[in-house]
Write a protein that holds these residues in place. Sequence first.
Motif, PDB file in Angstrom:
ATOM      1  N   UNK A  96      -7.306 -22.051  65.614  1.00  0.00           N
ATOM      2  CA  UNK A  96      -7.207 -21.788  67.184  1.00  0.00           C
ATOM      3  C   UNK A  96      -8.493 -22.531  67.822  1.00  0.00           C
ATOM      4  N   UNK A  97      -9.899 -22.790  67.551  1.00  0.00           N
ATOM      5  CA  UNK A  97     -10.838 -23.098  68.026  1.00  0.00           C
ATOM      6  C   UNK A  97     -10.605 -24.299  68.158  1.00  0.00           C
ATOM      7  N   UNK A  98     -10.208 -24.213  69.783  1.00  0.00           N
ATOM      8  CA  UNK A  98     -10.261 -26.009  70.045  1.00  0.00           C
ATOM      9  C   UNK A  98      -9.939 -26.548  70.091  1.00  0.00           C
ATOM     10  N   UNK A  99      -9.532 -28.310  70.293  1.00  0.00           N
ATOM     11  CA  UNK A  99      -8.203 -28.552  70.146  1.00  0.00           C
ATOM     12  C   UNK A  99      -8.449 -29.390  69.268  1.00  0.00           C
ATOM     13  N   UNK A 100      -7.677 -30.236  68.715  1.00  0.00           N
ATOM     14  CA  UNK A 100      -7.347 -31.581  67.337  1.00  0.00           C
ATOM     15  C   UNK A 100      -9.064 -31.710  67.374  1.00  0.00           C
ATOM     16  N   UNK A 101      -9.684 -32.487  68.767  1.00  0.00           N
ATOM     17  CA  UNK A 101     -10.945 -33.338  68.115  1.00  0.00           C
ATOM     18  C   UNK A 101     -11.817 -31.926  68.592  1.00  0.00           C
ATOM     19  N   UNK A 102     -12.038 -30.710  68.527  1.00  0.00           N
ATOM     20  CA  UNK A 102     -13.075 -29.925  68.455  1.00  0.00           C
ATOM     21  C   UNK A 102     -12.702 -29.206  66.770  1.00  0.00           C
ATOM     22  N   UNK A 103     -11.236 -29.582  66.504  1.00  0.00           N
ATOM     23  CA  UNK A 103     -10.992 -29.145  65.202  1.00  0.00           C
ATOM     24  C   UNK A 103     -11.925 -30.311  63.866  1.00  0.00           C
ATOM     25  N   UNK A 104     -12.073 -31.384  64.884  1.00  0.00           N
ATOM     26  CA  UNK A 104     -12.847 -31.700  63.522  1.00  0.00           C
ATOM     27  C   UNK A 104     -14.297 -32.128  63.325  1.00  0.00           C
ATOM     28  N   UNK A 105     -14.685 -31.192  64.206  1.00  0.00           N
ATOM     29  CA  UNK A 105     -15.650 -30.785  63.989  1.00  0.00           C
ATOM     30  C   UNK A 105     -16.623 -29.474  63.372  1.00  0.00           C
ATOM     31  N   UNK A 106     -15.854 -28.674  64.516  1.00  0.00           N
ATOM     32  CA  UNK A 106     -16.534 -27.438  64.218  1.00  0.00           C
ATOM     33  C   UNK A 106     -16.559 -26.043  62.982  1.00  0.00           C
ATOM     34  N   UNK A 107     -16.791 -25.565  62.588  1.00  0.00           N
ATOM     35  CA  UNK A 107     -16.686 -24.806  60.997  1.00  0.00           C
ATOM     36  C   UNK A 107     -17.158 -23.356  61.969  1.00  0.00           C
ATOM     37  N   UNK A 108     -16.282 -22.690  60.262  1.00  0.00           N
ATOM     38  CA  UNK A 108     -16.399 -21.004  60.706  1.00  0.00           C
ATOM     39  C   UNK A 108     -17.928 -20.879  60.587  1.00  0.00           C
ATOM     40  N   UNK A 109     -19.070 -20.891  60.425  1.00  0.00           N
ATOM     41  CA  UNK A 109     -20.388 -20.891  60.122  1.00  0.00           C
ATOM     42  C   UNK A 109     -20.740 -21.085  61.523  1.00  0.00           C
ATOM     43  N   UNK A 110     -20.590 -22.153  61.761  1.00  0.00           N
ATOM     44  CA  UNK A 110     -20.965 -22.047  63.553  1.00  0.00           C
ATOM     45  C   UNK A 110     -20.884 -21.312  64.117  1.00  0.00           C
ATOM     46  N   UNK A 111     -19.102 -20.934  64.449  1.00  0.00           N
ATOM     47  CA  UNK A 111     -18.310 -19.763  65.090  1.00  0.00           C
ATOM     48  C   UNK A 111     -18.995 -18.369  64.787  1.00  0.00           C
ATOM     49  N   UNK A 112     -19.510 -17.990  63.854  1.00  0.00           N
ATOM     50  CA  UNK A 112     -19.524 -16.874  63.238  1.00  0.00           C
ATOM     51  C   UNK A 112     -21.523 -16.447  64.495  1.00  0.00           C
ATOM     52  N   UNK A 113     -22.221 -17.685  63.572  1.00  0.00           N
ATOM     53  CA  UNK A 113     -23.670 -17.809  64.047  1.00  0.00           C
ATOM     54  C   UNK A 113     -24.083 -18.267  65.832  1.00  0.00           C
ATOM     55  N   UNK A 114     -22.808 -18.609  66.495  1.00  0.00           N
ATOM     56  CA  UNK A 114     -22.804 -18.975  67.974  1.00  0.00           C
ATOM     57  C   UNK A 114     -23.090 -17.628  68.020  1.00  0.00           C
ATOM     58  N   UNK A 115     -22.449 -16.215  67.777  1.00  0.00           N
ATOM     59  CA  UNK A 115     -21.973 -14.936  68.359  1.00  0.00           C
ATOM     60  C   UNK A 115     -21.659 -14.294  69.565  1.00  0.00           C
ATOM     61  N   UNK A 116     -20.842 -15.326  69.897  1.00  0.00           N
ATOM     62  CA  UNK A 116     -19.694 -14.922  70.400  1.00  0.00           C
ATOM     63  C   UNK A 116     -18.645 -13.954  70.324  1.00  0.00           C
ATOM     64  N   UNK A 117     -18.335 -12.513  70.746  1.00  0.00           N
ATOM     65  CA  UNK A 117     -17.900 -11.815  71.234  1.00  0.00           C
ATOM     66  C   UNK A 117     -16.330 -12.255  70.317  1.00  0.00           C
ATOM     67  N   UNK A 118     -16.718 -13.009  71.207  1.00  0.00           N
ATOM     68  CA  UNK A 118     -14.709 -14.293  71.338  1.00  0.00           C
ATOM     69  C   UNK A 118     -14.371 -14.779  70.655  1.00  0.00           C
ATOM     70  N   UNK A 119     -15.085 -14.789  69.128  1.00  0.00           N
ATOM     71  CA  UNK A 119     -15.055 -16.081  68.353  1.00  0.00           C
ATOM     72  C   UNK A 119     -13.869 -16.291  67.619  1.00  0.00           C
ATOM     73  N   UNK A 120     -13.145 -17.161  67.859  1.00  0.00           N
ATOM     74  CA  UNK A 120     -11.705 -16.368  67.442  1.00  0.00           C
ATOM     75  C   UNK A 120     -11.642 -16.821  65.846  1.00  0.00           C
ATOM     76  N   UNK A 121     -12.580 -17.421  64.788  1.00  0.00           N
ATOM     77  CA  UNK A 121     -12.444 -17.100  63.577  1.00  0.00           C
ATOM     78  C   UNK A 121     -13.456 -16.102  62.579  1.00  0.00           C
ATOM     79  N   UNK A 122     -14.032 -14.576  63.473  1.00  0.00           N
ATOM     80  CA  UNK A 122     -14.093 -14.271  62.599  1.00  0.00           C
ATOM     81  C   UNK A 122     -13.717 -13.190  62.333  1.00  0.00           C
ATOM     82  N   UNK A 123     -12.793 -11.968  63.446  1.00  0.00           N
ATOM     83  CA  UNK A 123     -12.029 -10.967  62.996  1.00  0.00           C
ATOM     84  C   UNK A 123     -11.194 -11.471  61.561  1.00  0.00           C
TER      85      UNK A 123
END
Lengths: 288, 160
Positions: A96-123
């Motif tokens: 669910x994180x971002x677009x196809x283009x964002x999916x080409x780069x975005x990681x679980x680790x970055x999603x977790x460490x960015x620390x957003x309360x709304x981070x989609x992969x963390x729950x």
Amino acid sequence: MRYHTPSTFRDAAQIAAGASGVTRFLAGGTDVLVQLRAGAVIPDDLIDLKKIAGVYDIARTGDGGWRIGIAVPGIALGAHEALRAEWPGVVEGMELVGSTQVQGRATLTGNLCNGSPAADSVPGLVAAGASVEVTGPDGQRTVAVQDIPSGPGKTSLKPGELISAILLPARGDHAGDAYLRFIPRSEMDIAVVGCAVSLRLDGDTVTEARVALGAVAPVVKLVPAAAQAIVGTALDDAALDKLAAAASAACAPIDDKRGTIAFRTEVAGVLAKRAAKIAYSRAKGDRA
Amino acid sequence: MSKIHVTTVVNGDAVEFLADPRETLLDCLRDRLGLTGSKEGCGTGDCGACSVRLDGTLVCSCLVLGVEAEGKQIETIEGMADGATLHPLQRKFIEHAALQCGFCTPGILVAAKALLERNPDPTEEEVRFWLAGNLCRCTGYDKIIRAVLDAAAEMRQEAA
Ligand SMILES: Cc1cc2nc3c(=O)[nH]c(=O)nc-3n(C[C@H](O)[C@H](O)[C@H](O)COP(=O)(O)OP(=O)(O)OC[C@H]3O[C@@H](n4cnc5c(N)ncnc54)[C@H](O)[C@@H]3O)c2cc1C
Ligand code: FES
Ligand code: FES
């Protein structure tokens, strides 16, 4: 800005430990570059982790779980059939994180460490009981995912520490997970509420459950009371109502243009019910 | 600020440039290599006008640092036509008038090509989801989706 490309996690930790200014690690860069471009965070030292061996690997661990490299992008996670079959909720959260283009780069680790309360992969990771391997200048330790975020934009990692892998436990039989979020549109938006449920069945009865909520508190929250509401039940309507009530009771959300406190609190309960039903049917063998 | 020497391959040609580590791949393509087909709509990953392929994967070049291109293969809109022969997607965009100002077009073409290589027969819904990160302020998207579906049909050698 100094750009580093260490070849081991230990070297990365040493560079970070020795840095005195603003330091960022670079996984997919989809948060780091946005913050850099906006001038919000201009690191003095940027430590690119993608030259470290194994960071793109998804590997089975000795105990039947999974070890996911810190640079594995969403698109590679989604393409991994065996992982998706065992942990569909974890994978759908990341997808669910971002677009196809964002999916080409975005990681679980970055999603977790960015620390957003709304981070989609963390729950999904929290509900799965996932942990992370943390490497520091003095060695390694393993930490539960729910203990990493410590506030909006903050983690419990100490200076010089970084995540060197995400670890999922063995899935085992008769189990399923699911993640749902509410957004006002169908793509490309930040979760107003997110909820993940992971459970195990014995026949029709739930024997184990973990429920995690996103975007309703300063950090993604594990909600044991919500899990207790469904353990020992066959997820009948009474159990689902108790689950919803427990999920809503755990909310301490903000009020903003994207959702009021009352709305987020109610939707948390609705999503908990729906995610539990999906996890339940997956535990019964439904592959959808 | 010391610059870093980067060697990479763009559309099959080996190239090199000097990059400030803060510069994005989009900046480097446009300002260092003169490849101005990739556009900057937002600079924050939202609009897709800067879409390129990095080792085959579709990415926003505004969310990649130029120095991260070292040793990679990059494909941009400039590599899409074969000399004077347009790619079927490019031809179908003209036939269907799937552009007005054209600012979003290079990114959409690069993204659509990546989709059709993965899935030669996508449904309308699949095309819409794949292109959800490519914003167009002019066309209302409908002609874009029709052009992609028609190009896909032609590439499969079926009449749409
Ligand atoms: C257009 C767009 C849409 C988006 N949509 C969503 C969305 O729908 N849902 C959502 O949750 N997010 C969304 N995001 C945010 C972002 O894509 C995600 O948070 C993503 O998962 C971050 O991963 P990354 O690898 O790109 O992280 P990076 O940007 O590389 O890093 C993020 C943070 O993690 C730290 N870090 C990275 N690796 C490590 C490590 N190994 N150890 C310790 N710290 C580390 C960095 O220092 C940095 O602070 C969106 C972003 C964009 C640009
Ligand atoms: S310029 Fe890169 S996504 Fe908009
Ligand atoms: S044609 Fe103008 S933005 Fe798409």
